[in-house]
Scaffold this motif. Structure first.
Motif, PDB file in Angstrom:
ATOM      1  N   ALA A 124     -48.267  35.705  -5.409  1.00 19.67           N
ATOM      2  CA  ALA A 124     -47.184  35.711  -4.423  1.00 19.67           C
ATOM      3  C   ALA A 124     -47.679  35.038  -3.154  1.00 19.67           C
ATOM      4  CB  ALA A 124     -46.759  37.143  -4.130  1.00 19.67           C
ATOM      5  N   THR A 125     -46.738  34.498  -2.393  1.00 17.34           N
ATOM      6  CA  THR A 125     -47.122  33.823  -1.158  1.00 17.34           C
ATOM      7  C   THR A 125     -46.004  33.952  -0.128  1.00 17.34           C
ATOM      8  OG1 THR A 125     -48.281  31.843  -0.386  1.00 17.34           O
ATOM      9  CG2 THR A 125     -46.235  31.462  -1.576  1.00 17.34           C
ATOM     10  N   VAL A 126     -46.207  33.318   1.043  1.00 20.05           N
ATOM     11  CA  VAL A 126     -45.229  33.414   2.123  1.00 20.05           C
ATOM     12  C   VAL A 126     -44.906  32.021   2.650  1.00 20.05           C
ATOM     13  CG1 VAL A 126     -44.756  34.430   4.386  1.00 20.05           C
ATOM     14  CG2 VAL A 126     -46.224  35.652   2.775  1.00 20.05           C
ATOM     15  N   ALA A 127     -43.595  31.755   2.826  1.00 13.45           N
ATOM     16  CA  ALA A 127     -43.138  30.515   3.481  1.00 13.45           C
ATOM     17  C   ALA A 127     -42.571  30.948   4.823  1.00 13.45           C
ATOM     18  CB  ALA A 127     -42.062  29.837   2.637  1.00 13.45           C
ATOM     19  N   ALA A 128     -43.244  30.565   5.913  1.00 13.51           N
ATOM     20  CA  ALA A 128     -42.869  31.083   7.232  1.00 13.51           C
ATOM     21  C   ALA A 128     -42.454  29.961   8.163  1.00 13.51           C
ATOM     22  CB  ALA A 128     -44.050  31.833   7.831  1.00 13.51           C
ATOM     23  N   SER A 129     -41.373  30.187   8.890  1.00  4.35           N
ATOM     24  CA  SER A 129     -40.914  29.160   9.830  1.00  4.35           C
ATOM     25  C   SER A 129     -39.983  29.772  10.855  1.00  4.35           C
ATOM     26  CB  SER A 129     -40.175  28.059   9.058  1.00  4.35           C
ATOM     27  OG  SER A 129     -39.742  27.056   9.934  1.00  4.35           O
ATOM     28  N   ASN A 130     -39.858  29.099  11.994  1.00  8.54           N
ATOM     29  CA  ASN A 130     -38.818  29.468  12.964  1.00  8.54           C
ATOM     30  C   ASN A 130     -37.474  28.982  12.465  1.00  8.54           C
ATOM     31  OD1 ASN A 130     -40.716  30.501  14.798  1.00  8.54           O
ATOM     32  ND2 ASN A 130     -41.196  28.409  15.483  1.00  8.54           N
ATOM     33  N   ASP A 131     -37.480  28.073  11.507  1.00 11.29           N
ATOM     34  CA  ASP A 131     -36.244  27.516  10.942  1.00 11.29           C
ATOM     35  C   ASP A 131     -36.007  28.218   9.584  1.00 11.29           C
ATOM     36  OD1 ASP A 131     -34.485  25.878   9.421  1.00 11.29           O
ATOM     37  OD2 ASP A 131     -34.949  24.173  10.723  1.00 11.29           O
ATOM     38  N   THR A 132     -35.092  29.168   9.584  1.00  5.33           N
ATOM     39  CA  THR A 132     -34.893  29.988   8.382  1.00  5.33           C
ATOM     40  C   THR A 132     -34.478  29.147   7.186  1.00  5.33           C
ATOM     41  OG1 THR A 132     -34.178  31.742   9.849  1.00  5.33           O
ATOM     42  CG2 THR A 132     -33.660  32.056   7.543  1.00  5.33           C
ATOM     43  N   ALA A 133     -33.590  28.177   7.421  1.00  5.18           N
ATOM     44  CA  ALA A 133     -33.097  27.365   6.295  1.00  5.18           C
ATOM     45  C   ALA A 133     -34.248  26.585   5.657  1.00  5.18           C
ATOM     46  CB  ALA A 133     -32.004  26.418   6.775  1.00  5.18           C
ATOM     47  N   ALA A 134     -35.139  26.090   6.479  1.00  5.72           N
ATOM     48  CA  ALA A 134     -36.276  25.316   5.947  1.00  5.72           C
ATOM     49  C   ALA A 134     -37.188  26.232   5.126  1.00  5.72           C
ATOM     50  CB  ALA A 134     -37.053  24.677   7.092  1.00  5.72           C
ATOM     51  N   ALA A 135     -37.450  27.442   5.636  1.00  4.26           N
ATOM     52  CA  ALA A 135     -38.307  28.382   4.896  1.00  4.26           C
ATOM     53  C   ALA A 135     -37.645  28.744   3.565  1.00  4.26           C
ATOM     54  CB  ALA A 135     -38.561  29.631   5.729  1.00  4.26           C
ATOM     55  N   GLU A 136     -36.322  28.902   3.583  1.00  4.15           N
ATOM     56  CA  GLU A 136     -35.621  29.275   2.346  1.00  4.15           C
ATOM     57  C   GLU A 136     -35.638  28.132   1.327  1.00  4.15           C
ATOM     58  OE1 GLU A 136     -32.722  32.721   4.226  1.00  4.15           O
ATOM     59  OE2 GLU A 136     -31.845  30.746   3.775  1.00  4.15           O
ATOM     60  N   PRO A 145     -41.273  32.374 -12.178  1.00  2.00           N
ATOM     61  CA  PRO A 145     -41.715  33.661 -12.718  1.00  2.00           C
ATOM     62  C   PRO A 145     -43.208  33.919 -12.510  1.00  2.00           C
ATOM     63  CG  PRO A 145     -40.348  32.491 -14.305  1.00  2.00           C
ATOM     64  CD  PRO A 145     -40.617  31.530 -13.190  1.00  2.00           C
ATOM     65  N   ARG A 146     -43.965  32.876 -12.198  1.00  3.48           N
ATOM     66  CA  ARG A 146     -45.401  33.105 -11.984  1.00  3.48           C
ATOM     67  C   ARG A 146     -45.817  32.930 -10.520  1.00  3.48           C
ATOM     68  NH1 ARG A 146     -48.810  28.004 -12.639  1.00  3.48           N
ATOM     69  NH2 ARG A 146     -47.355  26.338 -13.142  1.00  3.48           N
ATOM     70  N   PHE A 147     -44.854  32.579  -9.653  1.00  6.58           N
ATOM     71  CA  PHE A 147     -45.197  32.363  -8.240  1.00  6.58           C
ATOM     72  C   PHE A 147     -44.032  32.881  -7.392  1.00  6.58           C
ATOM     73  CE2 PHE A 147     -46.352  29.472  -4.574  1.00  6.58           C
ATOM     74  CZ  PHE A 147     -47.633  29.984  -4.398  1.00  6.58           C
ATOM     75  N   ARG A 148     -44.253  34.042  -6.762  1.00  6.30           N
ATOM     76  CA  ARG A 148     -43.176  34.691  -6.010  1.00  6.30           C
ATOM     77  C   ARG A 148     -43.335  34.363  -4.525  1.00  6.30           C
ATOM     78  NH1 ARG A 148     -39.257  38.286  -6.423  1.00  6.30           N
ATOM     79  NH2 ARG A 148     -39.002  39.796  -4.750  1.00  6.30           N
ATOM     80  N   VAL A 149     -42.317  33.744  -3.939  1.00  5.11           N
ATOM     81  CA  VAL A 149     -42.422  33.277  -2.550  1.00  5.11           C
ATOM     82  C   VAL A 149     -41.509  34.123  -1.655  1.00  5.11           C
ATOM     83  CG1 VAL A 149     -42.277  31.287  -1.008  1.00  5.11           C
ATOM     84  CG2 VAL A 149     -42.777  30.935  -3.448  1.00  5.11           C
ATOM     85  N   TYR A 150     -42.085  34.708  -0.609  1.00  6.12           N
ATOM     86  CA  TYR A 150     -41.315  35.458   0.392  1.00  6.12           C
ATOM     87  C   TYR A 150     -41.143  34.579   1.630  1.00  6.12           C
ATOM     88  CZ  TYR A 150     -42.347  39.729  -2.257  1.00  6.12           C
ATOM     89  OH  TYR A 150     -42.444  40.686  -3.235  1.00  6.12           O
ATOM     90  N   THR A 151     -40.030  34.750   2.342  1.00  5.71           N
ATOM     91  CA  THR A 151     -39.907  34.059   3.630  1.00  5.71           C
ATOM     92  C   THR A 151     -40.371  35.003   4.735  1.00  5.71           C
ATOM     93  OG1 THR A 151     -37.620  34.774   3.836  1.00  5.71           O
ATOM     94  CG2 THR A 151     -37.992  32.549   2.963  1.00  5.71           C
ATOM     95  N   ASN A 152     -40.669  34.402   5.879  1.00  4.41           N
ATOM     96  CA  ASN A 152     -41.159  35.180   7.022  1.00  4.41           C
ATOM     97  C   ASN A 152     -40.833  34.368   8.279  1.00  4.41           C
ATOM     98  OD1 ASN A 152     -43.181  35.935   9.134  1.00  4.41           O
ATOM     99  ND2 ASN A 152     -43.919  37.323   7.558  1.00  4.41           N
ATOM    100  N   ALA A 153     -40.524  35.058   9.379  1.00  5.27           N
ATOM    101  CA  ALA A 153     -40.134  34.351  10.607  1.00  5.27           C
ATOM    102  C   ALA A 153     -41.259  34.325  11.647  1.00  5.27           C
ATOM    103  CB  ALA A 153     -38.884  35.025  11.187  1.00  5.27           C
ATOM    104  N   ASP A 154     -42.485  34.604  11.224  1.00  8.12           N
ATOM    105  CA  ASP A 154     -43.628  34.559  12.159  1.00  8.12           C
ATOM    106  C   ASP A 154     -44.653  33.543  11.638  1.00  8.12           C
ATOM    107  OD1 ASP A 154     -45.643  35.091  14.035  1.00  8.12           O
ATOM    108  OD2 ASP A 154     -46.264  36.964  13.061  1.00  8.12           O
TER     109      ASP A 154
END
Ligand SMILES: NC(=O)C1=CN([C@@H]2O[C@H](COP(=O)(O)OP(=O)(O)OC[C@H]3O[C@@H](n4cnc5c(N)ncnc54)[C@H](OP(=O)(O)O)[C@@H]3O)[C@@H](O)[C@H]2O)C=CC1
Ligand SMILES: O=C(CO)COP(=O)(O)O
Length: 307
Positions: A124-136, A145-154
């Motif tokens: 699992a990992t994190v995609a973080a940005s001040n731009d929510t659409a870009a992180a999404e 199924p083998r790489f779970r990505v969470y978004t984060n705003a920090d």
């Protein structure tokens, strides 16, 4: 989802693992590496995402090269580098954002030992940005199924978690190399996290971010795995090898070595207590042995756990 065109800069272990993840999801992926045969301008052409997995020492140079080519105004930059600029102490995302102020910048960071990811083991990992659409968008592009990505705003907190844990991974390698035991390791990692939070807060990152995947998660991965190059640096120092010998034989980059120097400089300027980092720094500089570094940490003035 729709096919996205992705330019990956850096054909090292992490750049290639990320290229495989995006290709497996059906995206159009082009990889550029300074030693490879692909041309940077051609790789960048029409890219919706430009992802940098360049080692810290090459980031500023590659940013300047990318700046010389025309890009679509909607191009998203993603940075996966875990280091700090020695001249400015800036993080890689700050360097990309300064060079491309009108583009979204996303930080991708988490407990992601590339060898395991290349073996298709789950992570699992994190995609973080001040731009929510870009992180999404980045989340969608890489999720599987083998790489779970969470978004984060920090983004700053996520980036610093991945960067600062490298120093603790060096210290953990020393701890295991000296066979100090499980209690010592637990104490080191826990106090290491406290140190990371202290540094992160002074930088403006959110405390809670350090308790997530990109902080505690990556700390656990790299402090416990011989696959981590940073851990290997500490482990081999504990066995008596010199830093020069270790780096000469290390497969790939151990960013913690440079990060340690940058951090000591920044902590002095901002008056932040970084006892573990300071001992790792002195060890890497050849000022103390691994045993002396341990004694220095154990014999510090006694104090409350939190103050
Ligand atoms: N491997 C991993 O498990 C993970 C690594 N990371 C981070 O990703 C970054 C890259 O790591 P990794 O791929 O493992 O490292 P590698 O050493 O395998 O690759 C480094 C990459 O950076 C390139 N590079 C170095 N200096 C320059 C320069 N001056 N100009 C252009 N390119 C340059 C290298 O090019 P060349 O091959 O031509 O030297 C290579 O493509 C690091 O910051 C690391 O902390 C993050 C998560 C996981
Ligand atoms: O950052 C990493 C895993 O998340 C890779 O760690 P090393 O750079 O120490 O190999």
């Amino acid at each position: 989802m729709q096919k996205t065109t992705i330019a990956i800069l850096g054909g090292g272990a992490w750049g290639l693992a990320l290229a495989d993840l995006a290709s497996a999801n059906g995206h159009i992926v082009r990889v550029w590496s300074r030693r490879g045969s692909t041309n940077l301008e051609a790789v960048l052409q029409d890219a919706q995402i430009i992802l940098s997995a360049i080692a810290m020492k090459g980031v500023s140079d590659v940013v300047s090269q990318v700046k010389s080519f025309p890009l679509s105004p909607n191009t998203i930059f993603v940075t996966a580098t875990k280091g700090l600029d020695p001249q400015t102490t800036c993080t890689p995302s700050q360097i990309w954002q300064t060079a491309f102020p009108h583009h979204p910048v996303v930080v991708l960071s988490g407990p992601n030992l590339s060898k395991e990811i290349q073996q298709s083991l789950p992570a699992a990992t994190v995609a973080a940005s001040n731009d929510t659409a870009a992180a999404e968008l980045v989340q969608l592009v890489f999720s599987s199924p083998r790489f779970r990505v969470y978004t984060n705003a920090d983004p700053l907190g996520v980036e610093l978690g991945g960067t600062l844990k490298n120093i603790m991974a060096i210290a953990s390698g020393v701890c295991d190399g000296l066979h100090l035991g499980t209690n010592a390791k637990a104490a080191l990692v826990t106090r290491g996290l406290t140190e990371m939070v202290r540094i992160g807060k002074s930088w403006g990152a959110k405390t809670e971010t350090f308790y997530g995947l990109s902080g505690l998660g990556d700390l656990l991965a790299t402090c416990n795995s011989p696959l981590s190059r940073n851990y290997q640096v500490g482990y081999q120092m504990a066995l008596g090898q010199t830093l020069t010998e270790i780096l000469a034989n290390l497969p790939g980059t151990a960013e913690g070595v440079n990060t340690c120097q940058v951090l000591v400089q920044r902590a002095k300027q901002h008056n932040i207590a970084i006892p573990i980092t300071e001992q790792v720094y002195r060890l890497l500089e050849g000022e103390v042995t691994t045993r002396q570094a341990l004694d220095e940490l154990m014999l510090r003035d006694i104090k409350p756990e939190y103050n």
